[in-house]
Design a protein around this motif. Structure first.
Motif, PDB file in Angstrom:
ATOM      1  N   GLU A  88       9.774 -39.913   7.901  1.00 38.61           N
ATOM      2  CA  GLU A  88      10.001 -41.211   8.542  1.00 38.61           C
ATOM      3  C   GLU A  88       8.697 -42.010   8.615  1.00 38.61           C
ATOM      4  O   GLU A  88       8.676 -43.219   8.387  1.00 38.61           O
ATOM      5  CB  GLU A  88      10.570 -40.994   9.943  1.00 38.61           C
ATOM      6  CG  GLU A  88      10.988 -42.258  10.643  1.00 38.61           C
ATOM      7  CD  GLU A  88      11.625 -41.961  11.985  1.00 38.61           C
ATOM      8  OE1 GLU A  88      11.349 -42.728  12.931  1.00 38.61           O
ATOM      9  OE2 GLU A  88      12.371 -40.976  12.090  1.00 38.61           O
ATOM     10  N   HIS A  89       7.599 -41.339   8.932  1.00 40.98           N
ATOM     11  CA  HIS A  89       6.301 -42.009   9.004  1.00 40.98           C
ATOM     12  C   HIS A  89       5.899 -42.580   7.643  1.00 40.98           C
ATOM     13  O   HIS A  89       5.385 -43.694   7.562  1.00 40.98           O
ATOM     14  CB  HIS A  89       5.218 -41.045   9.502  1.00 40.98           C
ATOM     15  CG  HIS A  89       3.845 -41.640   9.470  1.00 40.98           C
ATOM     16  ND1 HIS A  89       3.425 -42.555  10.396  1.00 40.98           N
ATOM     17  CD2 HIS A  89       2.818 -41.462   8.604  1.00 40.98           C
ATOM     18  CE1 HIS A  89       2.178 -42.917  10.109  1.00 40.98           C
ATOM     19  NE2 HIS A  89       1.789 -42.263   9.021  1.00 40.98           N
ATOM     20  N   ARG A  90       6.152 -41.840   6.576  1.00 38.42           N
ATOM     21  CA  ARG A  90       5.807 -42.320   5.239  1.00 38.42           C
ATOM     22  C   ARG A  90       6.573 -43.588   4.893  1.00 38.42           C
ATOM     23  O   ARG A  90       6.088 -44.439   4.170  1.00 38.42           O
ATOM     24  CB  ARG A  90       6.095 -41.243   4.190  1.00 38.42           C
ATOM     25  CG  ARG A  90       5.081 -40.122   4.194  1.00 38.42           C
ATOM     26  CD  ARG A  90       5.418 -39.088   3.138  1.00 38.42           C
ATOM     27  NE  ARG A  90       5.706 -39.668   1.845  1.00 38.42           N
ATOM     28  CZ  ARG A  90       4.824 -39.769   0.855  1.00 38.42           C
ATOM     29  NH1 ARG A  90       3.613 -39.313   1.015  1.00 38.42           N
ATOM     30  NH2 ARG A  90       5.166 -40.305  -0.296  1.00 38.42           N
ATOM     31  N   ALA A  91       7.790 -43.722   5.409  1.00 39.28           N
ATOM     32  CA  ALA A  91       8.587 -44.918   5.140  1.00 39.28           C
ATOM     33  C   ALA A  91       8.098 -46.119   5.947  1.00 39.28           C
ATOM     34  O   ALA A  91       8.337 -47.263   5.557  1.00 39.28           O
ATOM     35  CB  ALA A  91      10.054 -44.642   5.447  1.00 39.28           C
ATOM     36  N   MET A  92       7.398 -45.880   7.064  1.00 40.57           N
ATOM     37  CA  MET A  92       7.008 -46.970   7.955  1.00 40.57           C
ATOM     38  C   MET A  92       5.505 -47.230   8.014  1.00 40.57           C
ATOM     39  O   MET A  92       5.087 -48.261   8.529  1.00 40.57           O
ATOM     40  CB  MET A  92       7.517 -46.687   9.374  1.00 40.57           C
ATOM     41  CG  MET A  92       9.019 -46.636   9.449  1.00 40.57           C
ATOM     42  SD  MET A  92       9.740 -46.256  11.055  1.00 40.57           S
ATOM     43  CE  MET A  92       8.422 -46.115  12.172  1.00 40.57           C
ATOM     44  N   CYS A  93       4.658 -46.336   7.524  1.00 44.48           N
ATOM     45  CA  CYS A  93       3.207 -46.478   7.643  1.00 44.48           C
ATOM     46  C   CYS A  93       2.725 -47.711   6.889  1.00 44.48           C
ATOM     47  O   CYS A  93       3.110 -47.956   5.746  1.00 44.48           O
ATOM     48  CB  CYS A  93       2.505 -45.239   7.099  1.00 44.48           C
ATOM     49  SG  CYS A  93       0.700 -45.339   7.226  1.00 44.48           S
ATOM     50  N   SER A  94       1.860 -48.480   7.527  1.00 41.24           N
ATOM     51  CA  SER A  94       1.360 -49.708   6.905  1.00 41.24           C
ATOM     52  C   SER A  94       0.471 -49.426   5.698  1.00 41.24           C
ATOM     53  O   SER A  94       0.308 -50.283   4.841  1.00 41.24           O
ATOM     54  CB  SER A  94       0.603 -50.534   7.934  1.00 41.24           C
ATOM     55  OG  SER A  94      -0.527 -49.804   8.402  1.00 41.24           O
ATOM     56  N   LEU A  95      -0.099 -48.237   5.600  1.00 45.72           N
ATOM     57  CA  LEU A  95      -0.933 -47.906   4.447  1.00 45.72           C
ATOM     58  C   LEU A  95      -0.093 -47.541   3.212  1.00 45.72           C
ATOM     59  O   LEU A  95      -0.563 -47.626   2.088  1.00 45.72           O
ATOM     60  CB  LEU A  95      -1.851 -46.726   4.775  1.00 45.72           C
ATOM     61  CG  LEU A  95      -2.902 -46.991   5.844  1.00 45.72           C
ATOM     62  CD1 LEU A  95      -3.678 -45.721   6.124  1.00 45.72           C
ATOM     63  CD2 LEU A  95      -3.819 -48.115   5.425  1.00 45.72           C
TER      64      LEU A  95
END
Length: 103
Positions: A88-95
């Protein structure tokens, strides 16, 4: 009378030019691309999973990202939850996700 061994002399080229042959016939002489060339990509988010082969040992997971995220979980339920959270973080991380400009 003994003679000292002489060094081998290079045979003349068949065309008479005297230039040594650099590459054997049938061998491509083009330069291949550098396999270590920098293409601009960089690793940003990592997920490290340790699952011991023993049935009684508990797995552990570490999730970290260049944005500053660094989480650790041990035990099957927590490890599975952190794996899902990492995705989920990979889908939302700004980087990792390019920002869209408002029209």
């Amino acid at each position: 009378m003994t003679t000292a061994p002489r060094s081998a002399e290079q045979a003349p080229a068949p065309d008479g030019g005297g230039a040594p042959k650099v590459v054997a016939e049938g061998v491509p002489s083009s330069v291949l691309p550098d396999p270590l060339a920098d293409d601009g990509r960089r690793p940003v988010a990592w997920l490290h999973i340790v699952a011991p082969p023993s049935y009684g040992a508990s797995p552990s997971v570490r999730s970290w990202c260049s944005c500053g995220r660094d989480l650790f979980a041990a035990g099957q339920a927590r490890a599975l939850a952190l794996i899902a959270d990492h995705a989920e973080h990979r889908a939302m991380c700004s980087l990792l996700t390019p920002r869209r400009e408002a029209a």
